[in-house]
Design an enzyme around this catalytic site. Structure first.
Site, mmCIF file in Angstrom:
data_model
loop_
_atom_site.group_PDB
_atom_site.id
_atom_site.type_symbol
_atom_site.label_atom_id
_atom_site.label_comp_id
_atom_site.label_asym_id
_atom_site.label_seq_id
_atom_site.Cartn_x
_atom_site.Cartn_y
_atom_site.Cartn_z
ATOM 1 N N GLN A 193 -63.206 -9.342 15.747
ATOM 2 C CA GLN A 193 -63.112 -10.787 16.575
ATOM 3 C C GLN A 193 -63.549 -10.696 18.215
ATOM 4 O O GLN A 193 -63.172 -9.472 18.626
ATOM 5 C CB GLN A 193 -61.044 -11.020 17.002
ATOM 6 N N LYS A 241 -57.619 -17.187 10.807
ATOM 7 C CA LYS A 241 -58.835 -17.503 9.365
ATOM 8 C C LYS A 241 -57.794 -16.013 8.080
ATOM 9 O O LYS A 241 -58.074 -16.415 7.659
ATOM 10 C CB LYS A 241 -59.039 -16.449 10.398
ATOM 11 N N ASP A 270 -69.103 -12.495 9.541
ATOM 12 C CA ASP A 270 -69.520 -13.470 10.309
ATOM 13 C C ASP A 270 -71.338 -13.420 10.703
ATOM 14 O O ASP A 270 -71.578 -14.290 11.671
ATOM 15 C CB ASP A 270 -68.608 -12.512 12.256
#
Ligand code: NAP
Length: 294
Positions: free
Chosen positions: A108, A64, A131
């Site tokens: 994460q 990412k 996200d």
């Protein structure tokens, strides 16, 4: 955007849904938007919280961060040991919420227990939830309010759209009901006027249901779980799975590709299908967040 390749899986009638190519086009498009922001003195920035030593998580974060760099987004990775305190992590989220130079925040998954990942997500300012998985962002899927879409399901919808695959009126079957994938996937398909069935580990006679799907999304986390015998002839098969299997090189999807491709009209490969789309959506959401906050 470059013309999309229309490649068929060899010896089948299944169109290969090339997530890598679609994601590349999206990333190219983002470069101009990032340049425009930078001209106004805004450097889009994604802050990433990585907790613990899960090798897969480290790989995902590196991927990412590299993807951010490729379009001109600054990435800021804070790595914490698995024995970090909940209050320390929550303080970091609050600091990013308040920092105008940070436009997007990614926690994460998974944050190792006994740390409380859900509590961290609840702390995150939804305007920075690129996200798309805070309760506010997920709730917006139900109410129709604007919010960032969860990256993997949003990437799947974007991939289907890129290939002009109709969703409205189709019977979509989603196998899996996780908060980050299966559930938002089902809602996004519903919001696009598909008729949606959600399957999970307690579903009875799964194959009888998957065989009714015009669009079948596998989000199970079990390698090659969906076989060709579970696919209706002509169905569109989307494989969100990403599994490491001992003794096999590379990652394996949730769909048995060879047998499913013989029956499907279109199918995503693993790798090169849903994975690159997820990353592209993260970048897209980060650029959108930067534009909104600038
Ligand atoms: P998860 O949280 O483990 O959820 C798996 C889901 O599958 C659960 O809802 C579970 O049902 C269901 N399931 C398990 N066994 C089943 C069975 N025998 N029959 C029917 N349903 C069954 O996994 P996830 O996070 O959603 O991820 C799913 C897959 O997508 C994994 O391979 C993951 O690596 C991959 N993934 C890929 C990306 C990407 O960017 N490509 C992103 C995220 C995840 P219950 O709810 O009843 O337990």
């Amino acid at each position: 955007m470059e013309a999309l390749p229309r490649t068929f899986v060899p010896d089948t009638h299944a169109l290969l849904l090339d997530g890598k190519a679609v994601a590349r086009g999206i990333r190219e498009g983002l470069k101009g938007r990032v340049a425009a922001l930078r001209e106004r003195g805004v450097v889009p920035c994604l802050a990433v919280m990585l907790v613990g030593d899960d090798p897969a998580s480290h790989t995902y974060v590196r991927t990412k961060a590299k993807a951010c760099e490729s379009v001109g987004i600054r990435s800021l990775v804070r790595h914490y040991p698995a024995n970090a305190s909940q209050s320390e992590l929550e303080a970091q989220i609050e600091a990013w919420n308040a920092d105008p130079s940070v436009h997007g925040v990614l926690i994460q998954h998974p944050v190792p227990s006994p740390l409380d990942e859900a509590a961290l997500l609840r702390r995150l300012d939804p305007r920075k939830d690129v996200d798309g998985i805070t309760p506010t962002s997920l709730g917006a899927l139900l109410t129709g309010e604007p919010a960032f879409g969860a990256c993997t399901p949003l990437g799947i919808i974007t991939l289907l759209d890129a290939y002009n695959i109709p969703i409205e009126g189709k019977h979509a079957v989603v196998v899996g009901r996780s908060v980050i994938l299966g559930k938002p996937m089902a809602l996004m398909l519903l919001n696009r006027n598909a008729t949606v069935t959600i399957c999970h580990s307690r579903t009875r006679d799964l194959a009888a249901i998957t065989r009714q799907a015009d669009i079948l999304v596998a989000a199970v986390g079990k390698p090659e779980f969906i076989t060709g015998a579970m696919v209706k002839p002509g169905a569109v098969v989307v494989d969100a799975g990403y599994n490491r299997v001992a003794g096999r090189s590379g990652d394996v999807g949730d769909v048995e590709f060879a047998s499913a491709a013989r029956v499907a009209s279109a199918i995503t490969p693993v790798p090169g299908g849903v994975g690159p789309m997820t990353v592209a959506m993260l970048l897209q959401n980060t650029v959108r967040a930067s534009e909104q906050q600038a």
